[in-house]
Design a protein around this motif. Sequence first.
Motif, short mmCIF file in Angstrom:
data_model
loop_
_atom_site.label_atom_id
_atom_site.label_comp_id
_atom_site.label_asym_id
_atom_site.label_seq_id
_atom_site.Cartn_x
_atom_site.Cartn_y
_atom_site.Cartn_z
N LEU A 1 0.82 -1.21 0.00
CA LEU A 1 0.00 0.00 0.00
C LEU A 1 0.85 1.27 0.00
N ALA A 2 1.88 1.29 0.84
CA ALA A 2 2.76 2.46 0.92
C ALA A 2 4.18 2.02 0.60
N ALA A 3 4.75 2.60 -0.43
CA ALA A 3 6.09 2.19 -0.86
C ALA A 3 7.17 2.87 -0.02
N LYS A 4 7.11 4.21 0.11
CA LYS A 4 8.16 4.91 0.84
C LYS A 4 7.78 6.36 1.06
N LEU A 5 8.55 7.01 1.90
CA LEU A 5 8.53 8.46 2.06
C LEU A 5 9.88 8.98 1.60
N LEU B 1 7.82 15.66 2.95
CA LEU B 1 7.79 14.20 2.78
C LEU B 1 6.89 13.83 1.60
N GLU B 2 7.49 13.34 0.52
CA GLU B 2 6.71 12.87 -0.62
C GLU B 2 6.27 11.44 -0.33
N VAL B 3 4.97 11.22 -0.40
CA VAL B 3 4.39 9.91 -0.09
C VAL B 3 4.19 9.14 -1.39
N LEU B 4 4.87 7.99 -1.51
CA LEU B 4 4.73 7.14 -2.70
C LEU B 4 3.91 5.92 -2.32
N VAL B 5 2.84 5.67 -3.08
CA VAL B 5 1.90 4.61 -2.75
C VAL B 5 1.74 3.65 -3.92
N ASN B 6 1.03 2.56 -3.65
CA ASN B 6 0.75 1.54 -4.66
C ASN B 6 -0.45 0.75 -4.18
N HIS C 1 3.11 9.13 -6.64
CA HIS C 1 3.27 10.21 -5.66
C HIS C 1 1.87 10.73 -5.36
N ALA C 2 1.36 10.39 -4.18
CA ALA C 2 -0.04 10.70 -3.83
C ALA C 2 -0.16 11.98 -3.03
N GLY C 3 0.96 12.54 -2.60
CA GLY C 3 0.87 13.78 -1.83
C GLY C 3 2.15 14.07 -1.11
N THR C 4 2.21 15.27 -0.55
CA THR C 4 3.37 15.70 0.22
C THR C 4 2.92 16.21 1.58
#
Length: 658
Positions: free
Chosen positions: A59-63, A145-150, A222-225
């Motif tokens: 669900l969440a790859a990384k920040l 913090l850039e939120v990378l999701v999947n 990139h779903a948000g910062t």
Amino acid sequence: MIRFGREIAGELDLAERREWLCTNGLGGFASGTVAGTLTRRYHGLLVAALRPPVGRTLLAAKLDETIAYDGLATALGANRWADGTVAPQGFRALESFALEGTMPVWTYAVGDALLEKRVWMEQGANTTYVRYRLLRGRAPAALALEVLVNYRDAHSLTRANGWRMIVTTVTHGLRVLAFEGARPLVILAEGAAAEPAHTWYERFDLPRERERGLDAREDHLHAGTLRASLALSGALTVVLSAEALPSLDGAQARRRRERHEEGVLRSWRRRQPTARRSPAWLAQLVLAADQFISTRAIAGWTDGTTIVAGYPWFGDWGRDTMIALAGLTLVTGRAELARRILTTWARFVDHGMLPNRLPDAGSPPDYNTADAALWYVEAIRAYHAATSDDALLREIFPRLEDIVRRHREGTRHGIAVDPGDGLLAAGEPGVQLTWMDAKVGERVVTPRTGKPVEINALWYNALRAMAAFARRLQKPAEPWDAAAALTNAGFERFWNERSGCCYDVLDGPDGHDDTLRPNQLLAVALPESPLARERQRRVVDVCARHLLTSYGLRTLAPDHAHYQGRYAGGPRERDIAYHQGTVWAWLLGPFAVAHFKVHGDAETARSFLIPLADHLGDYGVGSVAEVFDGDPPFAPRGAIAQAWSVAEALRAWHQIGG
């Protein structure tokens, strides 16, 4: 605590070689590299187990963090791209990495500022916490913090291809819905401003996947910062969760994790009076042991408990669970978990067999194993020896009787006792039944059809255990004694005087197999040996001479024509090497126990386990790998954390030392 300075944390190759793991008791996990790069498809901050312990979904790859301090912006994230570049290179600011319990902690130096980042998971929830704290600085620091999701199965990969997720702002953060009917992901940070986005970052490079001969390209959204300012000693907690109402209090969440781990260690110390005098690395193994214990969701039942065979890609396997049970639960003073695991798996016994594995997707279990049910009997024996729980023994005894009866009369895959010698035979074309179970296409690499030596050592122990159980429950034991005596006499056929050890398999399609493998060690290491004392010693010494390495035992002697000294390449190459020379760490436990039984020197026997202390700082930091190369320097391979690798080291250490 395990700690690295810049000499490792700041060197990309060395920092990427080392991976961290957090788990949640559901089969879910977070994992990545010390460097901060994603190198496997299994890396991510939240791999949720939506059907515990499986249904694992990234669900969440990384920040990807950027810190602005004293007029300078520094990227702390790190990514590998398909064109060969590495950008940004935040590992250059990484002053140290530490593992506190099972909690990874990074410390970044930017000018005279020092920023700490730590990650952990909530026990019993699909929730990951990432907490930042400014440890040093003359002025506040700004974090972006850039939120990378999947949203994908943990075993697969994503291509964006125009995929549109729904990203919305909520109180304290963002909510991501990958598609209608998906489990929502919330990204929350009290005190931060949340800016939604929708940009696919494409062509991440995953070098460990390429090494394994698999697709190595991935896209993440990139779903948000999140933006926040940190004063000196100030903290920001980011919560990544698939739960409806996760707690936002990072300090309390951290304390819950620490209390859980303190409880794990306390149980171990109560059970093992010598634990307080044990080396520090053993306590680390105890914490690693806890990571494999998981809920198993079973309809209409709330106490389902199991053991995850390994991270990051294994689910729960019958054989692995029963081998690992004693070391993960009984040795660590958590017998109540052992009881729940045993009763959970009892529900899956069918035709006297335990499943080889329970599938991820709810399909029927696989019953292609000749030894899982026999290991189940041994696990019951170990549990009863530790607890004297006659109530469970009485409850489970009919199931055990059925297991043994089915094996005697015959069950799936040609598994049946030969009435002539009392030995258990197993095998049919195209089916792998022993723990050496690699298969390339339709070819079983190590078929071992006939009467495998460790299967019959287990069979003999099962019969002896049944006799003891019967006496305990005041039932007739003579039939079990007679069956054990017949098997004991038949086991004489395994001895190969010419090689001074046991045949690996009797009565195979091509006769007896005298290949030197480590399987015969179980005929010494198990509680009841069918071998005479002198023969036990010769078995141990032959295995020591040809198979022993620093981290486990080779599965095939190096002078054999089919020996493979390196476990590498694509799936075909790796499967061929899997049991043809590759070192398995779990075998170090039986070897050390067997060595102690025949030589009587506890200090020497324990010394075979000590190299694992150094290994805890490598590969899967704080845990023990699945396998190693057969050739020096015995590089770690396979899963970064394997249940029976950890369990058998713990069990052997305490069994040898009393």
